[in-house]
Design a protein around this motif. Structure first.
Motif, mmCIF file in Angstrom:
data_model
loop_
_atom_site.group_PDB
_atom_site.id
_atom_site.type_symbol
_atom_site.label_atom_id
_atom_site.label_comp_id
_atom_site.label_asym_id
_atom_site.label_seq_id
_atom_site.Cartn_x
_atom_site.Cartn_y
_atom_site.Cartn_z
ATOM 1 N N LYS A 113 0.849 -1.196 0.000
ATOM 2 C CA LYS A 113 0.000 0.000 0.000
ATOM 3 C C LYS A 113 0.884 1.246 0.000
ATOM 4 N N GLY A 114 0.546 2.203 -0.857
ATOM 5 C CA GLY A 114 1.304 3.436 -0.953
ATOM 6 C C GLY A 114 2.429 3.402 -1.978
ATOM 7 N N ALA A 115 2.759 2.224 -2.470
ATOM 8 C CA ALA A 115 3.823 2.100 -3.470
ATOM 9 C C ALA A 115 3.268 2.397 -4.867
ATOM 10 N N PRO A 116 4.144 2.820 -5.778
ATOM 11 C CA PRO A 116 3.666 3.032 -7.159
ATOM 12 C C PRO A 116 3.401 1.704 -7.857
ATOM 13 N N VAL A 117 2.477 1.762 -8.801
ATOM 14 C CA VAL A 117 2.084 0.563 -9.546
ATOM 15 C C VAL A 117 2.193 0.839 -11.034
ATOM 16 N N GLN A 173 -3.655 1.490 -3.453
ATOM 17 C CA GLN A 173 -4.535 1.297 -2.307
ATOM 18 C C GLN A 173 -4.980 -0.167 -2.258
ATOM 19 N N GLU A 174 -5.336 -0.628 -1.059
ATOM 20 C CA GLU A 174 -5.745 -2.027 -0.927
ATOM 21 C C GLU A 174 -6.948 -2.344 -1.811
ATOM 22 N N GLU A 175 -7.836 -1.376 -1.979
ATOM 23 C CA GLU A 175 -9.035 -1.615 -2.806
ATOM 24 C C GLU A 175 -8.721 -1.701 -4.298
ATOM 25 N N ASP A 176 -7.474 -1.467 -4.676
ATOM 26 C CA ASP A 176 -7.071 -1.640 -6.072
ATOM 27 C C ASP A 176 -6.800 -3.103 -6.412
ATOM 28 N N SER A 177 -6.747 -3.951 -5.406
ATOM 29 C CA SER A 177 -6.510 -5.377 -5.662
ATOM 30 C C SER A 177 -7.617 -5.923 -6.550
ATOM 31 N N THR A 179 -3.518 -9.305 -15.607
ATOM 32 C CA THR A 179 -2.554 -9.216 -14.504
ATOM 33 C C THR A 179 -3.331 -9.086 -13.212
ATOM 34 N N LYS A 180 -3.018 -9.971 -12.284
ATOM 35 C CA LYS A 180 -3.652 -9.882 -10.979
ATOM 36 C C LYS A 180 -2.819 -8.972 -10.103
ATOM 37 N N LEU A 181 -3.412 -7.889 -9.644
ATOM 38 C CA LEU A 181 -2.735 -6.951 -8.761
ATOM 39 C C LEU A 181 -3.130 -7.237 -7.325
ATOM 40 N N ASN A 182 -2.135 -7.436 -6.496
ATOM 41 C CA ASN A 182 -2.361 -7.670 -5.077
ATOM 42 C C ASN A 182 -1.676 -6.544 -4.304
ATOM 43 N N VAL A 183 -2.469 -5.742 -3.602
ATOM 44 C CA VAL A 183 -1.912 -4.649 -2.818
ATOM 45 C C VAL A 183 -1.931 -5.067 -1.354
ATOM 46 N N LYS A 184 -0.741 -5.172 -0.789
ATOM 47 C CA LYS A 184 -0.602 -5.650 0.582
ATOM 48 C C LYS A 184 -0.636 -4.488 1.570
ATOM 49 N N PRO A 185 -1.228 -4.711 2.748
ATOM 50 C CA PRO A 185 -1.321 -3.615 3.741
ATOM 51 C C PRO A 185 0.026 -3.252 4.337
#
Lengths: 114, 107
Positions: free
Chosen positions: B15-19, B78-82, B101-107
């Motif tokens: 979370k908070g990192a660029p994607v 954001q986590e909701e971007d997963s 592509t499966k995006l997994n945003v970790k807390p």
């Protein structure tokens, strides 16, 4: 706000059985599509219909037939199901008046062929 | 032949990192490009399209014709971007999708 409605949501078939997946849209869209979604393969177009009374093959049409019954409805038929047709099937529609038109998707049908 | 390539099957970020989700295409004409997203238990929906140059939920994508790419970017995940993200090419009854592509945003 129904949008694109698909039935059934789940189906299990035995090899060789037949079935029809139903799709209806209430947005007065001209174009309708059937896709299948497989892991690692993304969405692949099976058939599409640019207007009532017309249908055309997509990337993977073998083993399927379609009918554009009227402007609202576009059905997909498996005449003799095979295990390779185990997949999630999505119906979609669009106005298709210009290339930037977006697709509206149904919620999908999960089909297993044993 | 038309083709859409998404080289990453899975992308995990904090979370908070660029994607950046990569998308490359091959197309003989002038392409129309889209990003679709599928959240858990929801139907596929349009995230953004090249033709309208809009930014949805903080995501942007720039068409680079020289590199034939349409990468999806967000500065702070954001986590909701997963979700599952699909790049798509075409229009006028012919839409070609990438493998996703499966995006997994970790807390």
């Amino acid at each position: 706000n129904a949008g694109v409605t698909q039935t059934p949501k789940f189906q299990v078939l035995k090899t060789g059985q037949s079935m029809t997946l139903q799709c209806a849209q209430d947005m007065n869209h001209n174009s309708m599509y059937w896709y299948r979604q497989d892991p690692g393969m993304g969405l692949r177009l099976i058939y599409y219909s640019a207007s009532e009374g017309t249908t055309d093959k997509g990337e993977v049409p073998n083993g399927y037939n379609v009918s554009r019954l009227n402007k609202r409805e576009f059905s997909l038929r498996l005449e003799s199901a095979a295990p390779s047709q185990t997949s999630v099937y999505f119906c979609a529609s669009s106005e298709a008046r210009d290339p930037g038109e977006k697709l509206f998707f149904g919620s999908g049908t999960q089909l297993s062929v044993l | 032949a038309q083709r859409v390539t998404q080289p990453e099957k899975l992308l995990s970020v904090f979370k908070g990192a660029p994607v950046e989700l990569k998308c490359n295409y091959s197309y003989s004409g002038s392409p129309e490009l889209f990003w679709y997203v599928q959240y858990s238990r929801q139907r596929l929906q349009l995230l953004l399209r090249h033709i309208s140059r809009e930014s949805i939920k903080g995501f942007t994508a720039d068409l680079n014709k020289g590199e034939t790419s349409f990468h999806l970017k967000k500065p702070f995940a954001q986590e909701e971007d997963s979700a599952m993200y699909y790049c798509a090419l075409g229009g006028f009854n012919k839409f070609y999708f990438g493998s996703g592509t499966k995006l997994n945003v970790k807390p």
